[in-house]
Design a protein around this motif. Structure first.
Motif, PDB file in Angstrom:
ATOM      1  N   TYR A  50       0.836  -1.197   0.000  1.00 49.44           N
ATOM      2  CA  TYR A  50       0.000   0.000   0.000  1.00 49.44           C
ATOM      3  C   TYR A  50       0.877   1.256   0.000  1.00 49.44           C
ATOM      4  CZ  TYR A  50      -3.571   3.366   1.257  1.00 49.44           C
ATOM      5  OH  TYR A  50      -4.409   4.454   1.262  1.00 49.44           O
ATOM      6  N   VAL A  51       1.885   1.265   0.839  1.00 46.93           N
ATOM      7  CA  VAL A  51       2.809   2.399   0.904  1.00 46.93           C
ATOM      8  C   VAL A  51       3.528   2.563  -0.434  1.00 46.93           C
ATOM      9  CG1 VAL A  51       4.940   3.252   1.965  1.00 46.93           C
ATOM     10  CG2 VAL A  51       3.109   2.319   3.403  1.00 46.93           C
ATOM     11  N   GLU A  52       3.986   1.460  -0.977  1.00 49.99           N
ATOM     12  CA  GLU A  52       4.684   1.480  -2.267  1.00 49.99           C
ATOM     13  C   GLU A  52       3.800   2.093  -3.355  1.00 49.99           C
ATOM     14  OE1 GLU A  52       6.144  -2.212  -4.652  1.00 49.99           O
ATOM     15  OE2 GLU A  52       7.214  -2.147  -2.725  1.00 49.99           O
ATOM     16  N   ARG A  53       2.551   1.678  -3.403  1.00 48.43           N
ATOM     17  CA  ARG A  53       1.630   2.193  -4.418  1.00 48.43           C
ATOM     18  C   ARG A  53       1.410   3.698  -4.269  1.00 48.43           C
ATOM     19  NH1 ARG A  53      -2.340  -1.258  -6.874  1.00 48.43           N
ATOM     20  NH2 ARG A  53      -1.494  -3.353  -6.901  1.00 48.43           N
ATOM     21  N   HIS A  54       1.411   4.162  -3.019  1.00 52.41           N
ATOM     22  CA  HIS A  54       1.167   5.589  -2.787  1.00 52.41           C
ATOM     23  C   HIS A  54       2.423   6.441  -2.945  1.00 52.41           C
ATOM     24  CE1 HIS A  54      -2.779   4.261  -1.623  1.00 52.41           C
ATOM     25  NE2 HIS A  54      -3.151   5.524  -1.773  1.00 52.41           N
ATOM     26  N   GLU A  73      -2.258  10.993 -13.503  1.00 55.76           N
ATOM     27  CA  GLU A  73      -3.625  11.322 -13.916  1.00 55.76           C
ATOM     28  C   GLU A  73      -4.603  11.260 -12.736  1.00 55.76           C
ATOM     29  OE1 GLU A  73      -3.050   6.989 -15.484  1.00 55.76           O
ATOM     30  OE2 GLU A  73      -1.794   8.716 -15.063  1.00 55.76           O
ATOM     31  N   MET A  74      -4.304  10.414 -11.740  1.00 55.25           N
ATOM     32  CA  MET A  74      -5.134  10.373 -10.538  1.00 55.25           C
ATOM     33  C   MET A  74      -4.905  11.642  -9.717  1.00 55.25           C
ATOM     34  SD  MET A  74      -7.417   8.774  -8.932  1.00 55.25           S
ATOM     35  CE  MET A  74      -8.197   8.978  -7.350  1.00 55.25           C
ATOM     36  N   GLN A  75      -3.664  12.047  -9.593  1.00 53.59           N
ATOM     37  CA  GLN A  75      -3.366  13.289  -8.878  1.00 53.59           C
ATOM     38  C   GLN A  75      -4.036  14.480  -9.567  1.00 53.59           C
ATOM     39  OE1 GLN A  75       0.723  13.852  -7.559  1.00 53.59           O
ATOM     40  NE2 GLN A  75       1.112  11.682  -7.925  1.00 53.59           N
ATOM     41  N   ASP A  76      -3.967  14.515 -10.886  1.00 49.12           N
ATOM     42  CA  ASP A  76      -4.603  15.602 -11.645  1.00 49.12           C
ATOM     43  C   ASP A  76      -6.118  15.605 -11.420  1.00 49.12           C
ATOM     44  OD1 ASP A  76      -2.129  16.346 -12.649  1.00 49.12           O
ATOM     45  OD2 ASP A  76      -2.442  15.360 -14.594  1.00 49.12           O
ATOM     46  N   ALA A  77      -6.726  14.431 -11.405  1.00 53.06           N
ATOM     47  CA  ALA A  77      -8.178  14.329 -11.204  1.00 53.06           C
ATOM     48  C   ALA A  77      -8.563  14.820  -9.810  1.00 53.06           C
ATOM     49  CB  ALA A  77      -8.644  12.893 -11.423  1.00 53.06           C
ATOM     50  N   LEU A  78      -7.782  14.465  -8.808  1.00 52.60           N
ATOM     51  CA  LEU A  78      -8.069  14.942  -7.454  1.00 52.60           C
ATOM     52  C   LEU A  78      -8.022  16.469  -7.406  1.00 52.60           C
ATOM     53  CD1 LEU A  78      -6.088  12.254  -5.460  1.00 52.60           C
ATOM     54  CD2 LEU A  78      -8.556  12.683  -5.248  1.00 52.60           C
ATOM     55  N   ARG A  79      -6.969  17.028  -7.963  1.00 47.63           N
ATOM     56  CA  ARG A  79      -6.850  18.497  -7.975  1.00 47.63           C
ATOM     57  C   ARG A  79      -8.024  19.146  -8.725  1.00 47.63           C
ATOM     58  NH1 ARG A  79      -1.468  17.006  -9.309  1.00 47.63           N
ATOM     59  NH2 ARG A  79      -0.106  17.248  -7.501  1.00 47.63           N
ATOM     60  N   ALA A  80      -8.374  18.577  -9.865  1.00 42.59           N
ATOM     61  CA  ALA A  80      -9.428  19.146 -10.712  1.00 42.59           C
ATOM     62  C   ALA A  80     -10.804  19.073 -10.056  1.00 42.59           C
ATOM     63  CB  ALA A  80      -9.453  18.442 -12.065  1.00 42.59           C
ATOM     64  N   SER A 104      -3.524  14.416   2.404  1.00 42.09           N
ATOM     65  CA  SER A 104      -2.449  13.602   2.975  1.00 42.09           C
ATOM     66  C   SER A 104      -3.026  12.315   3.550  1.00 42.09           C
ATOM     67  CB  SER A 104      -1.746  14.343   4.121  1.00 42.09           C
ATOM     68  OG  SER A 104      -1.126  15.509   3.675  1.00 42.09           O
ATOM     69  N   LEU A 105      -2.224  11.267   3.505  1.00 45.96           N
ATOM     70  CA  LEU A 105      -2.564   9.995   4.140  1.00 45.96           C
ATOM     71  C   LEU A 105      -1.455   9.647   5.118  1.00 45.96           C
ATOM     72  CD1 LEU A 105      -3.734   7.996   1.000  1.00 45.96           C
ATOM     73  CD2 LEU A 105      -5.194   9.010   2.768  1.00 45.96           C
ATOM     74  N   PHE A 106      -1.847   9.170   6.293  1.00 46.92           N
ATOM     75  CA  PHE A 106      -0.909   8.764   7.325  1.00 46.92           C
ATOM     76  C   PHE A 106      -1.247   7.333   7.724  1.00 46.92           C
ATOM     77  CE2 PHE A 106      -1.669  13.268   7.570  1.00 46.92           C
ATOM     78  CZ  PHE A 106      -0.408  13.817   7.690  1.00 46.92           C
ATOM     79  N   LEU A 107      -0.226   6.493   7.882  1.00 41.18           N
ATOM     80  CA  LEU A 107      -0.443   5.073   8.169  1.00 41.18           C
ATOM     81  C   LEU A 107       0.255   4.687   9.465  1.00 41.18           C
ATOM     82  CD1 LEU A 107      -1.670   2.422   7.101  1.00 41.18           C
ATOM     83  CD2 LEU A 107       0.488   2.043   5.878  1.00 41.18           C
ATOM     84  N   ARG A 108      -0.511   4.145  10.397  1.00 40.91           N
ATOM     85  CA  ARG A 108       0.031   3.665  11.665  1.00 40.91           C
ATOM     86  C   ARG A 108       0.513   2.225  11.493  1.00 40.91           C
ATOM     87  NH1 ARG A 108      -3.894   4.217  16.775  1.00 40.91           N
ATOM     88  NH2 ARG A 108      -4.630   2.211  16.002  1.00 40.91           N
ATOM     89  N   SER A 109       1.370   1.760  12.362  1.00 39.29           N
ATOM     90  CA  SER A 109       1.993   0.442  12.226  1.00 39.29           C
ATOM     91  C   SER A 109       1.007  -0.720  12.286  1.00 39.29           C
ATOM     92  CB  SER A 109       3.076   0.250  13.293  1.00 39.29           C
ATOM     93  OG  SER A 109       2.499   0.316  14.589  1.00 39.29           O
TER      94      SER A 109
END
Length: 108
Positions: free
Chosen positions: A17-21, A27-34, A41-46
């Motif tokens: 999951y971390v690797e993917r993020h 294009e996903m980042q652009d869609a979020l902004r648009a 931000s996403l934060f992941l606990r252990s």
């Protein structure tokens, strides 16, 4: 407005999951902004607790707008396998909003 939410990532899938993020599709980042997602931000606990923070003028409108994009449908389909407790729904429709109880303003 500020929004905070949480989801639960499967502990055995956290590394991927971390690797993917670390390589979210441009294009996903652009869609979020648009569609009005800012300061996201996403934060992941252990233990797999995922906490998200986003600013947007209207969360429901931003969610509806991103849901209408083809890239989001692909991204959510790929991400769904990483979460527990979403009952077959896309992750972005499954998060639990948290209530803000304090915010330190820049002003006195």
């Amino acid at each position: 407005m500020r929004y905070c939410f949480n989801l639960q990532v499967r502990p055995e899938r956290m590394a991927e999951y971390v690797e993917r993020h670390q390589a979210v599709w441009p294009e996903m980042q652009d869609a979020l902004r648009a569609t009005g997602w800012r300061n996201y931000s996403l934060f992941l606990r252990s233990d797999g607790l995922l906490v998200g923070y986003v600013e947007t003028d209207d969360l429901a409108a931003a969610q509806a707008a991103i849901a209408r994009t083809e890239v989001n449908a692909r991204w959510q389909a790929e991400m769904a396998e990483f979460f527990t407790g979403i009952d077959g729904r896309p992750p972005d429709e499954s998060f639990v909003l948290l209530t803000e109880v304090f915010h330190l303003s820049e002003e006195k």
